[in-house]
Design an enzyme around this catalytic site. Structure first.
Site, PDB file in Angstrom:
ATOM      1  N   ASP A  38     -14.142 -17.507 -14.360  1.00  0.00           N
ATOM      2  CA  ASP A  38     -14.685 -16.990 -15.622  1.00  0.00           C
ATOM      3  C   ASP A  38     -16.059 -16.381 -15.342  1.00  0.00           C
ATOM      4  O   ASP A  38     -16.729 -16.789 -14.390  1.00  0.00           O
ATOM      5  CB  ASP A  38     -14.793 -18.123 -16.668  1.00  0.00           C
ATOM      6  N   ASN A  91      -5.716 -13.703 -17.431  1.00  0.00           N
ATOM      7  CA  ASN A  91      -5.827 -13.900 -18.865  1.00  0.00           C
ATOM      8  C   ASN A  91      -7.152 -13.421 -19.450  1.00  0.00           C
ATOM      9  O   ASN A  91      -7.236 -13.190 -20.659  1.00  0.00           O
ATOM     10  CB  ASN A  91      -5.623 -15.415 -19.124  1.00  0.00           C
ATOM     11  N   TYR A 157      -8.517  -1.743 -27.117  1.00  0.00           N
ATOM     12  CA  TYR A 157      -7.835  -3.044 -26.986  1.00  0.00           C
ATOM     13  C   TYR A 157      -6.316  -2.844 -26.969  1.00  0.00           C
ATOM     14  O   TYR A 157      -5.615  -3.361 -26.090  1.00  0.00           O
ATOM     15  CB  TYR A 157      -8.241  -3.973 -28.136  1.00  0.00           C
ATOM     16  N   LYS A 161      -3.679  -3.566 -23.850  1.00  0.00           N
ATOM     17  CA  LYS A 161      -2.605  -4.558 -23.937  1.00  0.00           C
ATOM     18  C   LYS A 161      -1.228  -3.910 -23.751  1.00  0.00           C
ATOM     19  O   LYS A 161      -0.310  -4.551 -23.215  1.00  0.00           O
ATOM     20  CB  LYS A 161      -2.700  -5.323 -25.261  1.00  0.00           C
ATOM     21  N   ILE A 190      -4.393 -16.465 -32.395  1.00  0.00           N
ATOM     22  CA  ILE A 190      -4.581 -17.814 -31.836  1.00  0.00           C
ATOM     23  C   ILE A 190      -6.012 -18.268 -32.122  1.00  0.00           C
ATOM     24  O   ILE A 190      -6.964 -17.487 -31.989  1.00  0.00           O
ATOM     25  CB  ILE A 190      -4.320 -17.813 -30.305  1.00  0.00           C
ATOM     26  N   THR A 192      -9.082 -19.251 -31.361  1.00  0.00           N
ATOM     27  CA  THR A 192     -10.037 -19.336 -30.244  1.00  0.00           C
ATOM     28  C   THR A 192     -11.344 -18.661 -30.661  1.00  0.00           C
ATOM     29  O   THR A 192     -11.446 -18.094 -31.752  1.00  0.00           O
ATOM     30  CB  THR A 192      -9.505 -18.598 -28.993  1.00  0.00           C
TER      31      THR A 192
HETATM   32  P1  NAD Z   1     -11.840 -16.472 -25.619  1.00  0.00           P
HETATM   33  O1  NAD Z   1     -12.930 -15.529 -25.971  1.00  0.00           O
HETATM   34  O2  NAD Z   1     -11.871 -17.866 -26.153  1.00  0.00           O
HETATM   35  O3  NAD Z   1     -11.695 -16.584 -24.037  1.00  0.00           O
HETATM   36  C1  NAD Z   1     -11.817 -15.476 -23.183  1.00  0.00           C
HETATM   37  C2  NAD Z   1     -12.457 -15.932 -21.883  1.00  0.00           C
HETATM   38  O4  NAD Z   1     -12.495 -14.802 -21.005  1.00  0.00           O
HETATM   39  C3  NAD Z   1     -13.915 -16.399 -22.065  1.00  0.00           C
HETATM   40  O5  NAD Z   1     -14.115 -17.629 -21.404  1.00  0.00           O
HETATM   41  C4  NAD Z   1     -14.730 -15.283 -21.424  1.00  0.00           C
HETATM   42  O6  NAD Z   1     -15.965 -15.724 -20.865  1.00  0.00           O
HETATM   43  C5  NAD Z   1     -13.764 -14.783 -20.363  1.00  0.00           C
HETATM   44  N1  NAD Z   1     -14.076 -13.432 -19.906  1.00  0.00           N
HETATM   45  C6  NAD Z   1     -14.458 -12.368 -20.655  1.00  0.00           C
HETATM   46  N2  NAD Z   1     -14.692 -11.308 -19.860  1.00  0.00           N
HETATM   47  C7  NAD Z   1     -14.441 -11.712 -18.592  1.00  0.00           C
HETATM   48  C8  NAD Z   1     -14.491 -11.061 -17.330  1.00  0.00           C
HETATM   49  N3  NAD Z   1     -14.896  -9.789 -17.213  1.00  0.00           N
HETATM   50  N4  NAD Z   1     -14.153 -11.765 -16.221  1.00  0.00           N
HETATM   51  C9  NAD Z   1     -13.784 -13.070 -16.321  1.00  0.00           C
HETATM   52  N5  NAD Z   1     -13.742 -13.742 -17.486  1.00  0.00           N
HETATM   53  C10 NAD Z   1     -14.054 -13.064 -18.611  1.00  0.00           C
HETATM   54  O7  NAD Z   1     -10.515 -15.741 -26.095  1.00  0.00           O
HETATM   55  P2  NAD Z   1      -8.959 -16.110 -25.979  1.00  0.00           P
HETATM   56  O8  NAD Z   1      -8.388 -15.903 -27.324  1.00  0.00           O
HETATM   57  O9  NAD Z   1      -8.735 -17.365 -25.258  1.00  0.00           O
HETATM   58  O10 NAD Z   1      -8.482 -14.864 -25.088  1.00  0.00           O
HETATM   59  C11 NAD Z   1      -7.744 -14.990 -23.896  1.00  0.00           C
HETATM   60  C12 NAD Z   1      -6.827 -13.792 -23.765  1.00  0.00           C
HETATM   61  O11 NAD Z   1      -5.861 -13.828 -24.826  1.00  0.00           O
HETATM   62  C13 NAD Z   1      -7.502 -12.439 -23.862  1.00  0.00           C
HETATM   63  O12 NAD Z   1      -6.949 -11.561 -22.896  1.00  0.00           O
HETATM   64  C14 NAD Z   1      -7.149 -11.976 -25.256  1.00  0.00           C
HETATM   65  O13 NAD Z   1      -7.147 -10.571 -25.369  1.00  0.00           O
HETATM   66  C15 NAD Z   1      -5.760 -12.552 -25.395  1.00  0.00           C
HETATM   67  N6  NAD Z   1      -5.269 -12.673 -26.765  1.00  0.00           N
HETATM   68  C16 NAD Z   1      -5.903 -13.483 -27.657  1.00  0.00           C
HETATM   69  C17 NAD Z   1      -5.422 -13.581 -28.956  1.00  0.00           C
HETATM   70  C18 NAD Z   1      -6.071 -14.453 -30.001  1.00  0.00           C
HETATM   71  O14 NAD Z   1      -5.710 -14.341 -31.185  1.00  0.00           O
HETATM   72  N7  NAD Z   1      -6.999 -15.332 -29.630  1.00  0.00           N
HETATM   73  C19 NAD Z   1      -4.286 -12.839 -29.332  1.00  0.00           C
HETATM   74  C20 NAD Z   1      -3.652 -12.041 -28.389  1.00  0.00           C
HETATM   75  C21 NAD Z   1      -4.154 -11.969 -27.097  1.00  0.00           C
END
Ligand code: NAD
Length: 253
Positions: A38, A91, A157, A161, A190, A192
């Site tokens: 991370d 991820n 975004y 994706k 989700i 988060t």
């Molecule tokens: P989150 O913000 O809780 O976690 C994302 C993590 O990625 C954080 O710890 C952040 O520090 C890290 N990060 C950001 N940029 C980075 C980089 N350049 N290198 C390494 N780490 C990095 O969000 P989340 O919801 O857990 O998201 C995880 C994945 O799920 C993402 O790809 C997001 O697009 C995808 N997603 C999330 C949702 C949702 O509703 N939460 C829906 C669809 C897809």
């Protein structure tokens, strides 16, 4: 159902929060050694501490997935510390500026979202595939989104994706003979930090998506982790090149 992953090593990017953290913890609970990657050192170290206090094995590597040298160090750490790499969950992702329509999107915002969400996953897969194909194969899961199949977000975004699904399919075809399976997971809304930030900016915007899901609540990060760990396991041995929705039914409507 046993998903025993004892003796395997997993890398998880974006493992300092949300979906990545839950998945890193599940891999460890199934017996895998986990490289927690991370940009956020505090978040990543917290994940490692939680895994260790539950009796699991994990190492933190500060990694910006858009930086090739960082990604190389992440994969090298898996090999040097644990002797190989069999599992990867790519991820890490960022949302960019949710509120700007395409005509107002800033070029720097476009570049950063594509760099992290698409080029970052490509860079991780590239290194992981090199190591896995020199070993006994493996399984990779990449995080796309329901926005990988719908206009559910801003243009960088949604483009990133959609792109993740494309490169997942290509790698699956190229590496099946090397015993490497490559799939994408498509989370819905989700609960988060990413959604907390979106709700601060536009609470109704998030609610519109949730209401379109037949299961009209936010998903939990562990519900994505369950699918990712299963897709990575031998239980899913005939599944590759798949874009796997875990989205409360959003894409079915
Ligand atoms: P989150 O913000 O809780 O976690 C994302 C993590 O990625 C954080 O710890 C952040 O520090 C890290 N990060 C950001 N940029 C980075 C980089 N350049 N290198 C390494 N780490 C990095 O969000 P989340 O919801 O857990 O998201 C995880 C994945 O799920 C993402 O790809 C997001 O697009 C995808 N997603 C999330 C949702 C949702 O509703 N939460 C829906 C669809 C897809």
């Amino acid at each position: 159902m046993s998903l025993n992953m004892t003796g395997k090593t997993a890398v998880v990017t974006g493992a300092g929060s949300g979906i990545g953290r839950q998945t890193a913890q599940r891999f460890a609970a199934e017996g895998a050694s986990v490289v927690v990657a991370d940009v956020d050192e505090d978040g990543g170290r917290q994940t490692v501490d939680t895994i260790a206090s539950d009796g699991g094995e994990a190492t933190f590597v500060e990694t910006d997935v858009s930086e090739p040298d960082d990604v190389a160090e992440m994969v090298d750490t898996a090999v040097d510390t644990y002797g190989g790499l069999e599992l990867a969950f790519n991820n890490a992702g960022i949302e960019g500026d949710w509120l700007s329509p395409t005509g107002q999107t800033d070029r720097a915002d476009w570049d950063r979202v594509i760099d992290v969400n698409l080029t970052g996953i490509w860079e991780c897969m590239k290194r992981e595939l090199q190591v896995m194909s020199e070993g006994d194969g493996g399984a990779i899961v990449n995080t796309s989104s329901f926005a990988g199949q719908r206009a559910a977000g801003n243009s960088p975004y949604v483009a990133s994706k959609h792109g993740v699904i494309g490169i997942t399919r290509v790698a699956a075809r190229e590496y099946a003979d090397a015993d490497i399976r490559v799939n994408a997971v498509l989370p819905g809304v989700i609960d988060t930090s990413m959604i907390d930030r979106a709700e601060e900016e536009a609470p109704e915007g998030v609610n519109v998506f949730v209401q379109r899901q037949p299961i009209s609540r936010k998903g939990k990060p562990e519900e994505i982790a369950n699918a990712v760990v299963w897709l990575s396991s031998e239980e899913a041995s005939f599944i590759t090149g798949n874009a796997y929705p875990v989205e409360g039914g959003y894409l079915s409507t």
